[in-house]
Design a protein around this motif. Structure first.
Motif, mmCIF file in Angstrom:
data_model
loop_
_atom_site.group_PDB
_atom_site.id
_atom_site.type_symbol
_atom_site.label_atom_id
_atom_site.label_comp_id
_atom_site.label_asym_id
_atom_site.label_seq_id
_atom_site.Cartn_x
_atom_site.Cartn_y
_atom_site.Cartn_z
ATOM 1 N N ILE A 44 -9.019 -7.687 -9.771
ATOM 2 C CA ILE A 44 -9.145 -7.090 -11.092
ATOM 3 C C ILE A 44 -9.220 -8.222 -12.117
ATOM 4 O O ILE A 44 -8.502 -9.220 -11.995
ATOM 5 C CB ILE A 44 -7.984 -6.119 -11.385
ATOM 6 N N THR B 297 -9.696 7.760 -9.771
ATOM 7 C CA THR B 297 -9.650 6.526 -8.989
ATOM 8 C C THR B 297 -8.278 5.902 -9.161
ATOM 9 O O THR B 297 -7.761 5.831 -10.271
ATOM 10 C CB THR B 297 -10.736 5.539 -9.471
ATOM 11 N N LYS C 77 -18.454 -4.296 -7.732
ATOM 12 C CA LYS C 77 -17.781 -4.515 -9.004
ATOM 13 C C LYS C 77 -18.029 -3.296 -9.890
ATOM 14 O O LYS C 77 -19.151 -2.818 -9.995
ATOM 15 C CB LYS C 77 -18.331 -5.780 -9.671
ATOM 16 N N SER D 220 0.826 -1.206 0.000
ATOM 17 C CA SER D 220 0.000 0.000 0.000
ATOM 18 C C SER D 220 0.860 1.257 0.000
ATOM 19 O O SER D 220 0.556 2.226 -0.698
ATOM 20 C CB SER D 220 -0.925 0.013 1.214
ATOM 21 N N VAL E 206 -6.008 2.455 -8.498
ATOM 22 C CA VAL E 206 -6.051 1.028 -8.204
ATOM 23 C C VAL E 206 -4.615 0.559 -8.000
ATOM 24 O O VAL E 206 -3.754 0.813 -8.840
ATOM 25 C CB VAL E 206 -6.706 0.240 -9.359
ATOM 26 N N ILE F 161 -13.044 -4.079 -11.751
ATOM 27 C CA ILE F 161 -12.373 -3.916 -10.465
ATOM 28 C C ILE F 161 -13.331 -4.362 -9.370
ATOM 29 O O ILE F 161 -14.497 -3.966 -9.353
ATOM 30 C CB ILE F 161 -11.971 -2.441 -10.239
ATOM 31 N N TYR F 162 -12.816 -5.187 -8.465
ATOM 32 C CA TYR F 162 -13.576 -5.638 -7.313
ATOM 33 C C TYR F 162 -12.953 -5.041 -6.063
ATOM 34 O O TYR F 162 -11.778 -5.225 -5.806
ATOM 35 C CB TYR F 162 -13.542 -7.160 -7.199
ATOM 36 N N ALA F 163 -13.765 -4.318 -5.303
ATOM 37 C CA ALA F 163 -13.289 -3.748 -4.042
ATOM 38 C C ALA F 163 -14.496 -3.526 -3.131
ATOM 39 O O ALA F 163 -15.554 -3.079 -3.595
ATOM 40 C CB ALA F 163 -12.566 -2.434 -4.275
ATOM 41 N N GLN G 200 -9.623 -7.464 -2.686
ATOM 42 C CA GLN G 200 -9.714 -6.653 -3.890
ATOM 43 C C GLN G 200 -9.373 -7.530 -5.072
ATOM 44 O O GLN G 200 -8.806 -8.609 -4.912
ATOM 45 C CB GLN G 200 -8.746 -5.470 -3.807
ATOM 46 N N GLU H 191 -4.102 4.661 -12.549
ATOM 47 C CA GLU H 191 -4.903 5.845 -12.246
ATOM 48 C C GLU H 191 -5.881 6.053 -13.385
ATOM 49 O O GLU H 191 -5.493 6.112 -14.549
ATOM 50 C CB GLU H 191 -4.020 7.077 -12.089
ATOM 51 N N VAL I 229 -2.277 -2.756 -7.498
ATOM 52 C CA VAL I 229 -2.253 -4.208 -7.659
ATOM 53 C C VAL I 229 -0.853 -4.698 -7.286
ATOM 54 O O VAL I 229 0.128 -4.250 -7.885
ATOM 55 C CB VAL I 229 -2.586 -4.617 -9.112
#
Length: 165
Positions: free
Chosen positions: A100, A141, A115, A19, A143, A109-111, A98, A136, A145
């Motif tokens: 993708i 937003t 979805k 992160s 993301v 995207i799953y968060a 999370q 970005e 990964v």
């Protein structure tokens, strides 16, 4: 890439180091050059102060440049990481799954149990960090990964090629 089945499907939990790597990519500039603009300006102020001489007004420029440089170091290497860690622990970001999925003409995207679908043209910027990939989108937003989630070399290649174009 097929429409029914995603070409790449990844599910992951971010840890603190990943992160922070993604946060660094998103906030301190996407290119190495942009990360060092303000420290270079501070060093230029210090050099200008030495050029003017420490006997006169130059000492104020040296002091101002040193102050800005110390302030940037404190913010970048102590305060922002400390605040990020506090927020990460407080809101338990690492505990939510999370993911993708990459399809031929879109990605999902799953968060936080939701979805969202985006097209590849929605990507404003893609950056590769030490531990993560940062995507970005045009709607701001971000993301993150982790690279460890893409264990297969062919998945890494598909993933990078999908967002680099």
């Amino acid at each position: 890439m097929s429409e029914l089945k995603p070409a790449v499907s990844v599910r992951y939990h971010l840890n603190l180091e990943e992160s922070q790597d993604g946060f660094t990519l998103a906030t301190f500039g996407k290119k190495l050059f942009t990360r060092f603009i303000t420290p270079v300006i501070s060093l230029a102020i210090i050099i200008w102060g030495f050029y003017l001489g420490l006997d006169g007004v130059g000492r104020y420029y040296v002091g101002l440049g040193v102050f800005f440089l110390i302030l940037q170091i404190i913010m970048r290497y102590w305060f922002l990481p400390m605040m990020f860690k506090r927020q990460f622990v407080k809101y338990q970001f690492g505990k939510s799954e999370q993911g993708i999925d990459l399809y031929q003409d879109r990605f999902e995207i799953y968060a936080t149990g939701r979805k969202q679908q985006f097209t590849y043209s929605d990507v404003a910027h893609f950056a590769v960090g030490k531990l993560t990939y940062m995507i970005e989108l045009k709607n701001r937003t971000v993301v993150i990964v982790p690279k460890r989630a893409l264990a297969d070399t062919s998945d890494k290649t598909k993933f990078e090629n999908a967002f680099k174009s």
